[in-house]
Write a protein that holds these residues in place. Structure first.
Motif, short mmCIF file in Angstrom:
data_model
loop_
_atom_site.label_atom_id
_atom_site.label_comp_id
_atom_site.label_asym_id
_atom_site.label_seq_id
_atom_site.Cartn_x
_atom_site.Cartn_y
_atom_site.Cartn_z
N GLU A 224 0.92 -1.18 0.11
CA GLU A 224 0.09 -0.13 0.02
C GLU A 224 0.60 1.42 -0.18
O GLU A 224 0.54 2.25 -0.62
N TYR A 227 2.52 1.79 -3.23
CA TYR A 227 1.43 2.05 -4.38
C TYR A 227 1.09 3.57 -4.03
O TYR A 227 1.07 4.51 -5.18
N ARG A 231 1.68 6.72 -6.60
CA ARG A 231 0.64 7.59 -7.16
C ARG A 231 0.66 8.97 -6.97
O ARG A 231 0.19 9.78 -7.70
N PHE A 273 6.13 -0.96 -10.48
CA PHE A 273 5.51 -1.32 -8.97
C PHE A 273 6.13 -2.75 -8.85
O PHE A 273 6.58 -2.92 -7.41
#
Length: 297
Positions: A224, A227, A231, A273
């Motif tokens: 998380e 990510y 982002r 990623f």
């Protein structure tokens, strides 16, 4: 008496010289005749593409070399060996030429012929030039069969597309080749993981990253964090970079995605990623389905 000795010595030299000349002539003549009687059937299976990136996956440049004796009976037992080389414009020594161990030609047979087979190869790649290749080039794989005197008995040439390190081919036979584009050692990847530690500290009270050893909840929190950091870079979706062939997709590097273009395709960002997860000691999965790509863990 002295003159006689000199004449005898001179005659002896001429005699020896004549013998040597005749010997060379006979050897050359017999050699040509033997070469003419040496006929083989050569079958070679090679890859259609080569790249610096794919080479690291263990994908073989040459899969198999088969040699069958279809010459005269007297060629039985003759030593032959294969030599593999690659030529391409603008690239000096794409690979280090490879030579196989010599083997004896079997007796010619019209029914159930015996074949000499080579299927284990080790090629040294010119990693410097191929690693810096920007555009794809057309080259050739040349397989020569040599005799014991280094003369070429037969030869096969096949076309070879040499790809840049950023080019990926969706080849089901080598589906794992996509993993070769995942580079956890990239400086931009390491920077993202470093920022993920700060994100974890601010949201969960600890910036520790221990990968899979931390258990499912820890893994989820780390994924998380990575990510969210990615982002926050505001990467826009874009079309794939242009490539020289329709079935080749050029995958952007972290430098391309985060600095140069500030954009990427689903495949570009999935590879990014995955690299970050791997740097965080989490085993990633790259999934390509129906024209789309995503990352799992």
């Amino acid at each position: 008496k002295t003159d006689l000795c000199i004449h005898q010595h001179y005659i002896t030299l001429i005699f020896h010289s004549t013998i040597i000349s005749i010997s060379k002539f006979v050897k050359r003549t017999l050699g040509l005749a033997f070469m003419e009687s040496t006929k083989i059937k050569l079958e070679v299976t090679t890859a259609k593409t080569l790249s610096y990136t794919y080479f690291k996956t263990g994908r073989s440049l040459v899969n198999e070399i088969k040699i069958q004796n279809i010459g005269d009976e007297e060629t039985t037992g003759m030593l032959v060996r294969p030599r593999v080389r690659v030529v391409a414009p603008g690239i000096e020594k794409v690979i280090q030429p490879w030579e196989g161990p010599p083997r004896e030609l079997p007796r010619p047979r019209t029914q159930d012929p015996i074949e000499i087979m080579y299927n284990r190869f080790h090629f040294g790649l010119n990693t410097k030039d191929l690693g810096e290749l920007v555009n794809n080039v057309m080259g050739q794989v040349i397989v020569d069969i040599l005799n014991d005197d280094d003369e070429i008995i037969d030869s096969v040439t096949k076309e070879l597309r040499i790809l840049s390190p950023k080019d990926w081919i969706n080849d089901v036979q080598y589906a794992d080749s996509l993993a070769a584009f995942v580079n956890p050692g990239d400086k931009h990847v390491q920077s993202i993981v470093s920022e993920a530690r700060e994100w974890l500290q601010n949201h969960y009270g600890s910036g520790a990253i221990v990968g899979d050893d931390g258990g499912p909840e820890h893994v989820y929190h780390v994924a998380e964090a990575i990510y969210e950091v990615i982002r926050s870079k505001e990467i826009h979706y874009t079309y794939p970079e242009e490539s020289d062939w329709a079935y080749v997709q050029r995958i952007r590097t972290p430098q391309d995605i985060l600095v140069e273009d500030k954009a990427g395709t689903c495949l570009d960002t999935s590879v990014l990623f995955a690299a970050c997860l791997l740097e965080a000691h989490i085993n990633p999965l790259l999934c390509v389905v129906g024209g789309h790509a995503f990352t799992g863990f």
